[in-house]
Design a protein around this motif. Structure first.
Motif, PDB file in Angstrom:
ATOM      1  N   ILE A   1       0.838  -1.212   0.000  1.00 27.08           N
ATOM      2  CA  ILE A   1       0.000   0.000   0.000  1.00 27.08           C
ATOM      3  C   ILE A   1       0.868   1.256   0.000  1.00 27.08           C
ATOM      4  O   ILE A   1       0.609   2.235  -0.706  1.00 27.08           O
ATOM      5  N   GLY A   2       1.951   1.263   0.803  1.00 25.11           N
ATOM      6  CA  GLY A   2       2.852   2.419   0.843  1.00 25.11           C
ATOM      7  C   GLY A   2       3.504   2.672  -0.491  1.00 25.11           C
ATOM      8  O   GLY A   2       3.615   3.826  -0.942  1.00 25.11           O
ATOM      9  N   ILE A   3       3.926   1.567  -1.110  1.00 24.48           N
ATOM     10  CA  ILE A   3       4.539   1.725  -2.436  1.00 24.48           C
ATOM     11  C   ILE A   3       3.530   2.270  -3.436  1.00 24.48           C
ATOM     12  O   ILE A   3       3.837   3.155  -4.254  1.00 24.48           O
ATOM     13  N   GLY A   4       2.304   1.761  -3.338  1.00 21.71           N
ATOM     14  CA  GLY A   4       1.266   2.239  -4.239  1.00 21.71           C
ATOM     15  C   GLY A   4       0.972   3.717  -4.031  1.00 21.71           C
ATOM     16  O   GLY A   4       0.810   4.483  -4.989  1.00 21.71           O
ATOM     17  N   ILE A   5       0.904   4.100  -2.753  1.00 22.26           N
ATOM     18  CA  ILE A   5       0.647   5.525  -2.462  1.00 22.26           C
ATOM     19  C   ILE A   5       1.790   6.393  -2.966  1.00 22.26           C
ATOM     20  O   ILE A   5       1.585   7.492  -3.527  1.00 22.26           O
ATOM     21  N   ALA A   6       3.040   5.925  -2.759  1.00 26.52           N
ATOM     22  CA  ALA A   6       4.194   6.695  -3.227  1.00 26.52           C
ATOM     23  C   ALA A   6       4.176   6.840  -4.741  1.00 26.52           C
ATOM     24  O   ALA A   6       4.432   7.929  -5.283  1.00 26.52           O
ATOM     25  N   LEU A   7       3.875   5.733  -5.436  1.00 31.38           N
ATOM     26  CA  LEU A   7       3.810   5.820  -6.895  1.00 31.38           C
ATOM     27  C   LEU A   7       2.702   6.763  -7.346  1.00 31.38           C
ATOM     28  O   LEU A   7       2.876   7.562  -8.272  1.00 31.38           O
ATOM     29  N   ALA A   8       1.534   6.617  -6.681  1.00 34.20           N
ATOM     30  CA  ALA A   8       0.413   7.499  -7.037  1.00 34.20           C
ATOM     31  C   ALA A   8       0.769   8.959  -6.764  1.00 34.20           C
ATOM     32  O   ALA A   8       0.455   9.861  -7.558  1.00 34.20           O
ATOM     33  N   GLY A   9       1.446   9.206  -5.611  1.00 34.87           N
ATOM     34  CA  GLY A   9       1.847  10.580  -5.297  1.00 34.87           C
ATOM     35  C   GLY A   9       2.836  11.123  -6.303  1.00 34.87           C
ATOM     36  O   GLY A   9       2.770  12.299  -6.702  1.00 34.87           O
ATOM     37  N   GLY A  10       3.786  10.257  -6.733  1.00 33.32           N
ATOM     38  CA  GLY A  10       4.750  10.707  -7.742  1.00 33.32           C
ATOM     39  C   GLY A  10       4.080  11.043  -9.055  1.00 33.32           C
ATOM     40  O   GLY A  10       4.428  12.030  -9.709  1.00 33.32           O
ATOM     41  N   ILE A  11       3.111  10.168  -9.425  1.00 35.50           N
ATOM     42  CA  ILE A  11       2.403  10.431 -10.688  1.00 35.50           C
ATOM     43  C   ILE A  11       1.605  11.730 -10.603  1.00 35.50           C
ATOM     44  O   ILE A  11       1.624  12.559 -11.520  1.00 35.50           O
ATOM     45  N   VAL A  12       0.891  11.908  -9.484  1.00 32.51           N
ATOM     46  CA  VAL A  12       0.097  13.130  -9.317  1.00 32.51           C
ATOM     47  C   VAL A  12       0.995  14.356  -9.295  1.00 32.51           C
ATOM     48  O   VAL A  12       0.691  15.400  -9.894  1.00 32.51           O
ATOM     49  N   ASN A  13       2.141  14.228  -8.604  1.00 28.39           N
ATOM     50  CA  ASN A  13       3.070  15.369  -8.526  1.00 28.39           C
ATOM     51  C   ASN A  13       3.640  15.720  -9.901  1.00 28.39           C
ATOM     52  O   ASN A  13       3.853  16.899 -10.217  1.00 28.39           O
ATOM     53  N   SER A  14       3.879  14.693 -10.690  1.00 28.84           N
ATOM     54  CA  SER A  14       4.404  14.959 -12.037  1.00 28.84           C
ATOM     55  C   SER A  14       3.347  15.576 -12.943  1.00 28.84           C
ATOM     56  O   SER A  14       3.677  16.118 -13.997  1.00 28.84           O
ATOM     57  N   MET A  15       2.085  15.483 -12.547  1.00 32.95           N
ATOM     58  CA  MET A  15       1.007  16.070 -13.339  1.00 32.95           C
ATOM     59  C   MET A  15       0.695  17.506 -12.917  1.00 32.95           C
ATOM     60  O   MET A  15      -0.156  18.154 -13.526  1.00 32.95           O
ATOM     61  N   LEU A  16       1.369  18.000 -11.887  1.00 29.11           N
ATOM     62  CA  LEU A  16       1.117  19.360 -11.386  1.00 29.11           C
ATOM     63  C   LEU A  16       2.318  20.259 -11.661  1.00 29.11           C
ATOM     64  O   LEU A  16       3.469  19.824 -11.634  1.00 29.11           O
ATOM     65  N   TYR A  17       2.046  21.512 -11.913  1.00 32.57           N
ATOM     66  CA  TYR A  17       3.105  22.528 -12.034  1.00 32.57           C
ATOM     67  C   TYR A  17       2.561  23.857 -11.515  1.00 32.57           C
ATOM     68  O   TYR A  17       1.355  24.121 -11.563  1.00 32.57           O
ATOM     69  N   ASN A  18       3.457  24.675 -11.010  1.00 32.24           N
ATOM     70  CA  ASN A  18       3.092  25.959 -10.401  1.00 32.24           C
ATOM     71  C   ASN A  18       3.551  27.119 -11.272  1.00 32.24           C
ATOM     72  O   ASN A  18       4.654  27.091 -11.850  1.00 32.24           O
ATOM     73  N   VAL A  19       2.724  28.137 -11.327  1.00 38.95           N
ATOM     74  CA  VAL A  19       3.071  29.396 -11.990  1.00 38.95           C
ATOM     75  C   VAL A  19       3.063  30.478 -10.915  1.00 38.95           C
ATOM     76  O   VAL A  19       2.013  30.806 -10.350  1.00 38.95           O
ATOM     77  N   ASP A  20       4.225  31.003 -10.592  1.00 39.91           N
ATOM     78  CA  ASP A  20       4.339  31.984  -9.511  1.00 39.91           C
ATOM     79  C   ASP A  20       3.778  33.343  -9.926  1.00 39.91           C
ATOM     80  O   ASP A  20       3.497  33.603 -11.116  1.00 39.91           O
ATOM     81  N   GLY A  21       3.668  34.230  -8.921  1.00 42.40           N
ATOM     82  CA  GLY A  21       3.182  35.571  -9.186  1.00 42.40           C
ATOM     83  C   GLY A  21       4.117  36.337 -10.105  1.00 42.40           C
ATOM     84  O   GLY A  21       5.346  36.268  -9.988  1.00 42.40           O
ATOM     85  N   GLY A  22       3.542  37.081 -11.030  1.00 44.83           N
ATOM     86  CA  GLY A  22       4.353  37.822 -11.989  1.00 44.83           C
ATOM     87  C   GLY A  22       4.890  36.958 -13.115  1.00 44.83           C
ATOM     88  O   GLY A  22       5.790  37.396 -13.844  1.00 44.83           O
ATOM     89  N   HIS A  23       4.385  35.740 -13.274  1.00 44.62           N
ATOM     90  CA  HIS A  23       4.842  34.828 -14.313  1.00 44.62           C
ATOM     91  C   HIS A  23       3.633  34.303 -15.097  1.00 44.62           C
ATOM     92  O   HIS A  23       2.495  34.368 -14.631  1.00 44.62           O
ATOM     93  N   ARG A  24       3.931  33.799 -16.273  1.00 52.47           N
ATOM     94  CA  ARG A  24       2.928  33.131 -17.089  1.00 52.47           C
ATOM     95  C   ARG A  24       3.575  31.887 -17.703  1.00 52.47           C
ATOM     96  O   ARG A  24       4.802  31.795 -17.799  1.00 52.47           O
ATOM     97  N   ALA A  25       2.741  30.934 -18.107  1.00 55.72           N
ATOM     98  CA  ALA A  25       3.241  29.684 -18.667  1.00 55.72           C
ATOM     99  C   ALA A  25       2.689  29.463 -20.066  1.00 55.72           C
ATOM    100  O   ALA A  25       1.547  29.829 -20.372  1.00 55.72           O
ATOM    101  N   VAL A  26       3.516  28.859 -20.878  1.00 57.16           N
ATOM    102  CA  VAL A  26       3.128  28.426 -22.219  1.00 57.16           C
ATOM    103  C   VAL A  26       3.340  26.914 -22.286  1.00 57.16           C
ATOM    104  O   VAL A  26       4.367  26.406 -21.831  1.00 57.16           O
ATOM    105  N   ILE A  27       2.377  26.197 -22.839  1.00 59.24           N
ATOM    106  CA  ILE A  27       2.431  24.736 -22.884  1.00 59.24           C
ATOM    107  C   ILE A  27       2.945  24.274 -24.247  1.00 59.24           C
ATOM    108  O   ILE A  27       2.406  24.658 -25.296  1.00 59.24           O
ATOM    109  N   PHE A  28       3.972  23.422 -24.177  1.00 63.08           N
ATOM    110  CA  PHE A  28       4.475  22.782 -25.397  1.00 63.08           C
ATOM    111  C   PHE A  28       3.945  21.352 -25.449  1.00 63.08           C
ATOM    112  O   PHE A  28       4.183  20.549 -24.542  1.00 63.08           O
ATOM    113  N   ASP A  29       3.211  21.051 -26.498  1.00 59.88           N
ATOM    114  CA  ASP A  29       2.633  19.725 -26.716  1.00 59.88           C
ATOM    115  C   ASP A  29       3.505  18.974 -27.710  1.00 59.88           C
ATOM    116  O   ASP A  29       3.855  19.502 -28.770  1.00 59.88           O
ATOM    117  N   ARG A  30       3.840  17.726 -27.377  1.00 62.70           N
ATOM    118  CA  ARG A  30       4.729  16.958 -28.245  1.00 62.70           C
ATOM    119  C   ARG A  30       4.107  16.657 -29.607  1.00 62.70           C
ATOM    120  O   ARG A  30       4.842  16.419 -30.583  1.00 62.70           O
TER     121      ARG A  30
END
Length: 276
Positions: free
Chosen positions: A13-42
């Motif tokens: 279960i711990g391994i599963g949670i860690a993997l799930a957390g890693g996957i979820v974390n890799s799906m998130l990104y932050n844009v700080d104040g005073g910044h903007r993001a542009v998405i590059f699609d492969r």
């Protein structure tokens, strides 16, 4: 056996949670104040949308966010250019710039992340050369405000073509070549010499006028004395002689070097009479 199975299940279960957390974390990104993001699609390339501040989702392998700083930043750009009278000058502009948020996909596609390095030096030199070439070296000093205004207008217009906003433009440094500096010094020396010669001429003219006035006064006095002698005869001469004798006698009587003063008020008159 039961305890080992329990620990195995907990580990899985711990391994599963860690993997799930890693996957979820890799799906998130932050844009700080005073910044903007542009998405590059492969598959689709740079998407035309601009991502605002906050935390956002993405597909890890398919999408890659490119973060841009849209806050105002300073940049000093030096340039060497020539004036209308063929003088070489060194001029430096301080520019406060920022990218237009709505055209960030176009900026990234055409210029990349180092857009300011590709755009600002080239357009600044272009505008400075075109504006400075319309003025003489002296006019760069006397009409600095007008020149700065023209540079600001043209440079703002050129930067807008590349998606850049210029909040402020100012001339921070302006220097001339050694030839112009030497010419200015020689001109100053020549002006000082001219002022000195003008002063000497005016002084000579004033001295001449003073001599003319003095001569006219002497002529007038001589004329008056001549008229007085014609009217009074020798009596005027005798009066001046008596006044001179009294003045000399008074000065001699006050001097400490006189030990003996001849008796009689007619001393000088007698001498004059004897000389006659």
């Amino acid at each position: 056996m039961a305890s080992s199975r329990l620990f195995n299940n907990i580990g899985r279960i711990g391994i599963g949670i860690a993997l799930a957390g890693g996957i979820v974390n890799s799906m998130l990104y932050n844009v700080d104040g005073g910044h903007r993001a542009v998405i590059f699609d492969r598959f689709q390339g740079v998407k035309p949308i601009v991502i605002g501040e906050g935390t956002h989702f993405m597909i890890p392998w398919l999408h890659r966010p490119i973060i841009f700083d849209i806050r105002t930043r300073p940049r000093s750009i030096p340039s060497i250019t020539g004036t209308k009278d063929l003088q070489t000058i060194n001029i430096t502009l301080r520019i406060l710039y920022r990218p237009q948020a709505e055209v960030l996909p176009k900026i990234f596609t055409n210029l990349g992340l180092d857009y300011e390095e590709r755009v600002l030096p080239s357009i600044t030199n272009e505008v400075l050369k075109s504006v400075v070439a319309q003025f003489d070296a002296i006019e760069l000093i006397t009409q600095r405000t007008l020149i700065s205004q023209r540079v600001s207008e043209l440079l703002t217009e050129r930067a807008a073509q590349f998606g850049l906003l210029l909040d402020d433009i100012s001339i921070t440094h302006l220097s001339f070549g050694p030839e112009f500096t030497s010419a200015v010094e020689l001109k100053q020396v020549a002006q000082q010499d001219a002022e000195k010669q003008r002063f000497l001429v005016e002084k000579a003219e004033q001295s001449r006028q003073a001599n003319v006035i003095a001569a006219e006064g002497d002529a007038r006095a001589a004329d008056l004395i001549g008229k007085a002698l014609g009217e009074a005869g020798d009596g005027l001469i005798e009066l001046r002689r008596i006044e001179a004798a009294e003045d000399i006698a008074g000065q001699l009587s006050k001097s400490r070097n006189i030990v003996y003063l001849p008796h009689g008020p007619q001393m000088l008159l007698n001498i004059s009479g004897a000389a006659q």
